[in-house]
Enzyme design. Sequence first.
Site, PDB file in Angstrom:
ATOM      1  N   LYS A  14       0.815  -1.214   0.000  1.00 49.16           N
ATOM      2  CA  LYS A  14       0.000   0.000   0.000  1.00 49.16           C
ATOM      3  C   LYS A  14       0.854   1.272   0.000  1.00 49.16           C
ATOM      4  O   LYS A  14       0.385   2.330  -0.382  1.00 49.16           O
ATOM      5  CB  LYS A  14      -0.951  -0.022   1.179  1.00 49.16           C
ATOM      6  CG  LYS A  14      -1.844  -1.263   1.088  1.00 49.16           C
ATOM      7  CD  LYS A  14      -3.117  -1.157   1.809  1.00 49.16           C
ATOM      8  CE  LYS A  14      -4.119  -2.219   1.414  1.00 49.16           C
ATOM      9  NZ  LYS A  14      -3.794  -3.579   1.894  1.00 49.16           N
TER      10      LYS A  14
HETATM   11  C1  LIG Z   1      -4.453  -4.677   1.347  1.00 50.74           C
HETATM   12  C2  LIG Z   1      -3.674  -5.918   1.193  1.00 50.74           C
HETATM   13  C3  LIG Z   1      -4.070  -6.919   0.295  1.00 50.74           C
HETATM   14  C4  LIG Z   1      -5.346  -6.822  -0.507  1.00 50.74           C
HETATM   15  O1  LIG Z   1      -5.322  -5.792  -1.483  1.00 50.74           O
HETATM   16  P1  LIG Z   1      -6.697  -5.238  -2.062  1.00 50.74           P
HETATM   17  O2  LIG Z   1      -6.324  -4.092  -2.916  1.00 50.74           O
HETATM   18  O3  LIG Z   1      -7.511  -4.831  -0.880  1.00 50.74           O
HETATM   19  O4  LIG Z   1      -7.323  -6.361  -2.818  1.00 50.74           O
HETATM   20  C5  LIG Z   1      -3.274  -8.040   0.173  1.00 50.74           C
HETATM   21  N1  LIG Z   1      -2.152  -8.185   0.905  1.00 50.74           N
HETATM   22  C6  LIG Z   1      -1.744  -7.244   1.766  1.00 50.74           C
HETATM   23  C7  LIG Z   1      -0.511  -7.481   2.559  1.00 50.74           C
HETATM   24  C8  LIG Z   1      -2.477  -6.071   1.940  1.00 50.74           C
HETATM   25  O5  LIG Z   1      -2.058  -5.144   2.803  1.00 50.74           O
END
Ligand SMILES: *Cc1c(COP(=O)(O)O)cnc(C)c1O
Length: 510
Positions: free
Chosen positions: A115
């Site tokens: 993220k």
């Molecule tokens: C947020 C997250 C996901 C999922 O991503 P999305 O965009 O919500 O589908 C998968 N793995 C990790 C480690 C995350 O932080």
Amino acid sequence: MGFEGMLYHSTRNKENFCNSKKAILNGLCEDGGLYVSDRLPDIKLDIKALCDMSYNEIALTVFKELLPDYSEEELRACISSAYEGKFETIPMTPVTNIGGDYLLELYHGPTAAFKDVALCMLPKLMQVALKEDNRKVMIVTATSGDTGKAALAGFRDAEGISISVFYPDHKVSDIQYLQMATQEGNNVSVCAVNGNFDDCQQGVKEVFASSVYTELKEKGIYLSSANSINIGRLVPQMVYYIDAYKQLVLKKVIEIGDSVDFCVPTGNFGDILAGYYAKLMGLPVRKFIVASNENNVLTDFLTSGTYDRKRDFKKTISPSMDILVSSNLERLLYYASGMDDKYVASLMNRLKEDGEFTIYEDMLKEIRKSFDCGYATDEDCKKMIKKAYEDTGRLIDPHTAVAYKVLSDIKNRNDYEPLENNKKVPQIILSTASPYKFAKDVYSSIFGVLSNNGAEADGFAYMEELSERTGEIIPSGLKGLKNKTILHKDIIESGDMNSYVLESALELFK
Ligand SMILES: *Cc1c(COP(=O)(O)O)cnc(C)c1O
């Protein structure tokens, strides 16, 4: 303002258009829909040219198409300031081997989760948009663990912006908890909610639809979102798909024009949707594999055509994917229905009223041309963490392990086709978090439980021991956590989120 850049409107209504700056400031449409652009499928990127570009140049090329109301100068400034000195590797998002497959490592940023890639950028895009708009922005974000910290780090001390983060109490990892509870900054609030992620997300949606929204607006404070429903998060995530493709071209694994598959650990459907956007704009992708944990609502949807959120929420060892309402699916439904806003509105209404909806069979067929799916249990996940380490020497976190398991299941299916035009299609797993963020589960999957004079060891002991035994370095952002002070201790009921946001906003903008 001219017509220039008035690309965006709601998935549920094509009548009101706005430019990308407004869409980024607003986050979510007033009717509850998500911002989309009908131009997207007509844009065709020059893949050959992109394969000669740096990460930042690819970002600029994509942003110019999708955020056309930003000047080139503004975009260049956002891109260089977003990433400079923030990632621990070169390239920022390296593609590496795991056995005969590939990992796209997205976790080398400040908070050790994918993220960061988008949340280093979103505050920059927002601040530029604020120059033409005198509003103050209050970011209200629900998190299943990783978004919260990445958003807090990205928005900390950003001028004209404050941020409030809600996470489900006791449903994030101990490291994730400490990352958020120790967050410093004069413009932040962090609060636990007695409930699960869906309660937090629903609570945020309700704040937007409540009188708090209008009350704050009258004071010049506008609510916005840092969740992946914001196009300012989605668009930066497209870049690493293209950059990964480029890396495989440079490594001579593929030639320009060859297809690849991406396997994506999925929760809110934001990450994988960004890849689908890149495909709509010309990136040669054969399949996107939606990998879910036991909250496998998307596996069922992609298999049956019925999305049914009426099921028990399961707490898993991949908490960032513990989600039953995948918000960004709405955007896939929009494009896959031939951009039919009325149809999407009716589906979302069904979801709200009945907790489920079913799409046309032809539409499911269309979606299945680009998407495959599967899910993994916690047990599967632990086995795969061990297997990855023993067979390939790679340390993977539980979210990545979900994808690794689903990919391996798909390869074992009778109808699996490894070739396209007589060439092997490379498979790239998006590796979304550092294994150190989930050190306890990763360590115990491989080496067994670590004891500390009879009691169970804490997350830090696991981190150190994991590093000791594997020789892999602990990300600097996680290492320092141990000595930080807990600054945020609030816990509320989800029904009290409205008043909490109101009070926080008034306090933080005092
Ligand atoms: C947020 C997250 C996901 C999922 O991503 P999305 O965009 O919500 O589908 C998968 N793995 C990790 C480690 C995350 O932080």
